[in-house]
Motif scaffolding. Structure first.
Motif, mmCIF file in Angstrom:
data_model
loop_
_atom_site.group_PDB
_atom_site.id
_atom_site.type_symbol
_atom_site.label_atom_id
_atom_site.label_comp_id
_atom_site.label_asym_id
_atom_site.label_seq_id
_atom_site.Cartn_x
_atom_site.Cartn_y
_atom_site.Cartn_z
ATOM 1 N N ALA A 1 0.850 -1.188 0.000
ATOM 2 C CA ALA A 1 0.000 0.000 0.000
ATOM 3 C C ALA A 1 0.884 1.235 0.000
ATOM 4 O O ALA A 1 2.043 1.192 0.452
ATOM 5 N N ASN A 2 0.338 2.327 -0.501
ATOM 6 C CA ASN A 2 1.095 3.572 -0.593
ATOM 7 C C ASN A 2 0.176 4.747 -0.312
ATOM 8 O O ASN A 2 -0.957 4.797 -0.810
ATOM 9 N N LEU A 3 0.664 5.697 0.484
ATOM 10 C CA LEU A 3 -0.005 6.968 0.744
ATOM 11 C C LEU A 3 0.920 8.089 0.281
ATOM 12 O O LEU A 3 2.077 8.157 0.731
ATOM 13 N N THR A 4 0.449 8.912 -0.610
ATOM 14 C CA THR A 4 1.234 10.043 -1.100
ATOM 15 C C THR A 4 0.448 11.330 -0.871
ATOM 16 O O THR A 4 -0.696 11.446 -1.328
ATOM 17 N N TYR A 5 1.082 12.272 -0.179
ATOM 18 C CA TYR A 5 0.443 13.566 0.095
ATOM 19 C C TYR A 5 1.139 14.638 -0.735
ATOM 20 O O TYR A 5 2.357 14.820 -0.640
ATOM 21 N N ARG A 6 0.353 15.340 -1.532
ATOM 22 C CA ARG A 6 0.905 16.397 -2.395
ATOM 23 C C ARG A 6 0.984 17.688 -1.577
ATOM 24 O O ARG A 6 0.023 18.441 -1.480
ATOM 25 N N ALA A 7 2.141 17.909 -0.957
ATOM 26 C CA ALA A 7 2.302 19.076 -0.088
ATOM 27 C C ALA A 7 2.251 20.378 -0.882
ATOM 28 O O ALA A 7 1.775 21.402 -0.377
ATOM 29 N N SER A 8 2.728 20.366 -2.111
ATOM 30 C CA SER A 8 2.678 21.544 -2.981
ATOM 31 C C SER A 8 2.670 21.053 -4.415
ATOM 32 O O SER A 8 2.666 19.847 -4.680
ATOM 33 N N ASP A 9 2.676 21.978 -5.354
ATOM 34 C CA ASP A 9 2.668 21.583 -6.758
ATOM 35 C C ASP A 9 3.898 20.761 -7.119
ATOM 36 O O ASP A 9 3.824 19.832 -7.932
ATOM 37 N N ALA A 10 5.041 21.077 -6.521
ATOM 38 C CA ALA A 10 6.295 20.462 -6.933
ATOM 39 C C ALA A 10 6.836 19.421 -5.961
ATOM 40 O O ALA A 10 7.797 18.736 -6.279
ATOM 41 N N VAL A 11 6.234 19.277 -4.778
ATOM 42 C CA VAL A 11 6.787 18.390 -3.754
ATOM 43 C C VAL A 11 5.677 17.560 -3.128
ATOM 44 O O VAL A 11 4.569 18.062 -2.880
ATOM 45 N N GLY A 12 5.985 16.280 -2.860
ATOM 46 C CA GLY A 12 5.052 15.397 -2.176
ATOM 47 C C GLY A 12 5.785 14.537 -1.157
ATOM 48 O O GLY A 12 7.020 14.400 -1.196
ATOM 49 N N LEU A 13 5.027 13.958 -0.243
ATOM 50 C CA LEU A 13 5.562 13.045 0.766
ATOM 51 C C LEU A 13 4.857 11.705 0.619
ATOM 52 O O LEU A 13 3.666 11.656 0.318
ATOM 53 N N PHE A 14 5.586 10.597 0.853
ATOM 54 C CA PHE A 14 4.946 9.297 0.703
ATOM 55 C C PHE A 14 5.369 8.352 1.819
ATOM 56 O O PHE A 14 6.448 8.457 2.407
ATOM 57 N N LEU A 15 4.488 7.401 2.099
ATOM 58 C CA LEU A 15 4.723 6.319 3.046
ATOM 59 C C LEU A 15 4.183 5.048 2.404
ATOM 60 O O LEU A 15 3.046 5.024 1.928
ATOM 61 N N GLU A 16 5.011 3.989 2.403
ATOM 62 C CA GLU A 16 4.648 2.780 1.661
ATOM 63 C C GLU A 16 5.028 1.536 2.451
ATOM 64 O O GLU A 16 6.002 1.538 3.213
ATOM 65 N N THR A 17 4.245 0.504 2.283
ATOM 66 C CA THR A 17 4.594 -0.810 2.824
ATOM 67 C C THR A 17 4.495 -1.829 1.702
ATOM 68 O O THR A 17 3.623 -1.724 0.826
ATOM 69 N N SER A 18 5.410 -2.799 1.720
ATOM 70 C CA SER A 18 5.387 -3.875 0.732
ATOM 71 C C SER A 18 5.466 -5.211 1.469
ATOM 72 O O SER A 18 6.207 -5.355 2.451
#
Length: 381
Positions: A297-314
């Motif tokens: 699963a993956n969660l990606t947060y678009r903090a701004s137009d050019a930058v995002g943060l993600f957290l993932e488990t495999s």
């Protein structure tokens, strides 16, 4: 003789009458006039002709003139809040200054960001005097979001429905792609004590919802030549939803065997947050059929137009149990995403992911104790 005395009496009384009239105070008339004028300033009596009630009786069509101010105490058509920033401070209400500041802050925002700003504004000020203007603006923003004249279309091309538009969605590092697109992907990973991984893959869409791909990638069993299909059973740019079947085949180099990796994946964009999950099996018909469970699963947060943060488990686990339970090597990955083109107000045709991976549960497999990862995705559609 009697007539003579009567005439004499009448004539003698005339001067006294004249004197009596002359003795009257000449200011009596002025006083009388003042009294008449002052009487006119008294409140009108019910019987007075100027009384509105009497006029209504005399003239059924008579209507009393309305006051210049409306019941709220403002001039008709005037600004309810005026220039006073503290005006209209009732429960759930805003002020003119608050609205103007918010209006200035959303100038130049992307439609989705501005939509979220106004939605939060109405939640904070549900009884806003500017609610009609805000709701009208939100309708315009919805039209912009769904106006596909602006989405991957040349000026001479006809518009398409939102459900037929291309959908931009985040790519995971260790999990598979869920969004069929024309794409080149490069991956580099290095971990301790001696783990290294290089991957390259090209994906080509045969239609908006169906693509084929091929490339190389190191798995836990060694280097693999891979290929397969990604079939989006649901792909909607209007609801930002994906439901994809992943059917991959891989040829393991050392030891040599063929494996099949069918999976189902789901993706959904919620404002600035991309949520995706997938699950399936890795089937390797060797001396005996080896079935391994995989997913993530993956969660990606678009903090701004050019930058995002993600957290993932495999997840990667063998169904065969040993002394320590089923073989497993499950990892947690986190990091940042960069969209260089968005800085120049261009489409998201490049996505660069930088992160670290740490195994949080493992048994029997000790490939690395942590790794650094870099991935670049170039979208060519």
């Amino acid at each position: 003789m009697r007539r003579f005395f009567l005439a004499f009496f009448v004539l003698s009384s005339l001067p006294s009458v004249a004197l009596a009239q002359e003795d009257q105070d000449p200011f009596d008339d002025l006083l009388q006039d003042d009294e008449d004028e002052s009487f006119g300033t008294d409140p009108q009596k019910p019987g007075d002709p100027e009384d509105p009630e009497k006029k209504k009786k005399l003239d059924p069509g008579f209507e009393e003139p309305e006051d210049d101010l409306d019941p709220s105490g403002t001039e008709p058509g005037g600004d309810l809040l005026g220039d006073d920033p503290l005006a209209n401070q009732t429960l759930g209400a805003d002020s003119a200054e608050t609205y103007r500041l918010t209006l200035a802050s959303v100038e130049g925002m992307d439609p989705d960001d501005e939509m979220q700003t106004w939605d939060a504004y109405l939640q904070k000020y549900p009884t806003s005097a500017f609610r009609p203007q805000i709701e009208k603006r939100m309708e315009q923003l919805e039209d912009q979001l769904y106006d596909l004249n602006r989405i991957h279309r040349k000026p001479d091309e006809a518009p398409v429905d939102a459900d037929e538009a291309q959908l931009q969605f985040s790519q995971g590092l260790l999990i598979e792609n869920v969004n069929p697109r024309r794409r080149v992907q490069l991956t580099l990973e290095w971990g301790l004590p001696d783990y290294a991984n290089f991957g390259a893959d090209y994906e080509h869409p045969l239609s908006r919802a169906f693509s084929v791909h091929g490339g190389i990638r190191r798995r836990f069993t060694g280097m693999n030549i891979e290929g397969g299909v990604h079939w989006a059973l649901v792909k909607s740019a209007r609801t930002n939803t994906l439901f994809t079947f992943i059917g991959d085949v891989h040829l393991n180099a050392n030891p040599a065997f063929v494996g099949f990796r069918p999976q189902l994946a789901f993706g959904k964009r919620l404002g600035k947050l991309d949520v995706q999950a997938q699950a399936g099996v890795d089937i390797a018909p060797r001396a005996k059929v080896d079935v391994r469970i995989l997913g993530g699963a993956n969660l990606t947060y678009r903090a701004s137009d050019a930058v995002g943060l993600f957290l993932e488990t495999s997840l990667y686990m063998n169904t065969v149990s040993g002394d320590a339970g089923p073989y497993r090597f499950n990892q947690l990955t986190f990091g940042m995403k960069f969209y260089p083109a968005r800085k120049a107000k261009k489409p998201d045709n490049t996505e660069i992911n930088l992160g670290a991976s740490v195994p949080y549960t493992s048994a029997y497999w000790q490939y690395h104790f942590g790794s650094l990862m870099g991935q670049a995705n170039f979208y060519l559609d």
